[in-house]
Enzyme design. Structure first.
Site, PDB file in Angstrom:
ATOM      1  N   ASP A 102       0.814  -1.217   0.000  1.00  0.00           N
ATOM      2  CA  ASP A 102       0.000   0.000   0.000  1.00  0.00           C
ATOM      3  C   ASP A 102       0.849   1.269   0.000  1.00  0.00           C
ATOM      4  O   ASP A 102       2.008   1.271   0.430  1.00  0.00           O
ATOM      5  CB  ASP A 102      -0.886   0.036   1.250  1.00  0.00           C
ATOM      6  N   HIS A 247       3.607  -2.386   3.192  1.00  0.00           N
ATOM      7  CA  HIS A 247       3.653  -1.026   2.655  1.00  0.00           C
ATOM      8  C   HIS A 247       4.976  -0.788   1.947  1.00  0.00           C
ATOM      9  O   HIS A 247       6.023  -1.261   2.389  1.00  0.00           O
ATOM     10  CB  HIS A 247       3.475  -0.001   3.778  1.00  0.00           C
TER      11      HIS A 247
END
Length: 280
Positions: A102, A247
């Protein structure tokens, strides 16, 4: 990061109109190296249109943190195929898992993640923030060209549940528009920032032609817990249909990069296929 309000609203409105009420079927297939797009070598630093990582020696200042444990309330869908919950685990895919990243793309960390995935011939999902995608277009192209799934993670990473319907439409629509402009295809998946969903986000996401994707295993890498901790969370949480959240932007992601280089070979050695979802 920059805000660009010049992206055409007309395409977003047309996509909303076309997507409302359209039935969607979802199927999952393993990443197929034979059928994957060719993988060009990364562009050299300084190439036209690229942004060399050397221009920045540290992570971005902002921190993007998911709300762990948040689950959406149950709503009666307004119209098919609007969902009331995101996909959290994927069934009927055999001994396979999905890796997701992400908040990117980030020119400091994303290239290293892509290098590791390519080394092991694995595809993953990248949920991009529109601002980051707009500022790192060559990196978005590389993600798509190497066969990974590009998803929508909103434009500025807001708390969607605090936005109006117009605000959600702007955040998701602008991001889909810029991804389509860069890659030639609008995203088919989206993930709510912080994992915070509501009825409006489900309805607007569906109207834009996207399915909602959450996660099964949260690596908590945004807390910078140490590489060992990230590896342990992934390997202990591994299982058929598991979706792993990591992430590649939003802070110092060097631990996330290092952890991927350790747990990915372990998952493959344990017989897991690393796949991405496809829709039919």
């Amino acid at each position: 990061m920059k805000s660009d309000h010049s992206l055409p609203l007309r395409r977003t409105l047309l996509r909303l109109a076309a997507g409302l009420g359209a039935a969607t079927a979802v199927r999952l297939v393993a990443a197929d190296p034979v059928g994957s797009p060719p993988r060009p070598a990364p562009k050299a630093a300084g190439a036209a249109g690229s942004r060399p990582a050397a221009l920045r020696t540290g992570p971005l200042a902002y921190k993007l943190r998911p709300m762990t444990g948040h689950t959406p309330p149950r709503y009666r869908p307004a119209a098919p195929p609007v969902r009331t919950r995101p996909f959290e685990k994927l069934t009927d895919i055999g001994h396979a898992m999905v890796l997701t990243f992400d908040d990117g793309p980030d020119p400091l960390y994303t290239p290293h993640i892509l290098d590791t995935l390519r080394e092991h011939d694995v595809r993953a999902m990248f949920f991009l923030c529109g601002e980051m995608a707009n500022d790192n277009r060559d990196l978005v192209r590389r993600i798509a060209d190497e066969g990974h799934t590009v998803g929508n993670h909103s434009w500025t990473h807001p708390l969607v549940t605090k936005l109006s319907r117009a605000g959600i439409t702007d955040e998701l629509g602008r991001t889909s528009d810029v991804i389509e402009k860069i890659t030639g295809a609008a995203p088919l998946w989206y993930r709510a920032p912080y994992g915070a969903w509501n009825r409006n986000s489900f309805e607007i996401g569906a109207a834009l032609g996207m399915e909602p994707m959450a996660w099964t295993v949260d690596t908590l890498d945004w807390t910078v817990p140490g590489t060992d901790s990230i590896v342990r969370r992934v390997t202990q949480g591994a299982g058929p249909g598991v979706v792993v959240l990591s992430h590649d932007a939003g802070g110092n992601r060097s631990q996330s990069v290092a952890a991927l280089g350790r747990y990915l070979p372990e998952l493959l050695a344990d017989g897991y296929r690393l796949t991405v979802p496809h829709r039919r």
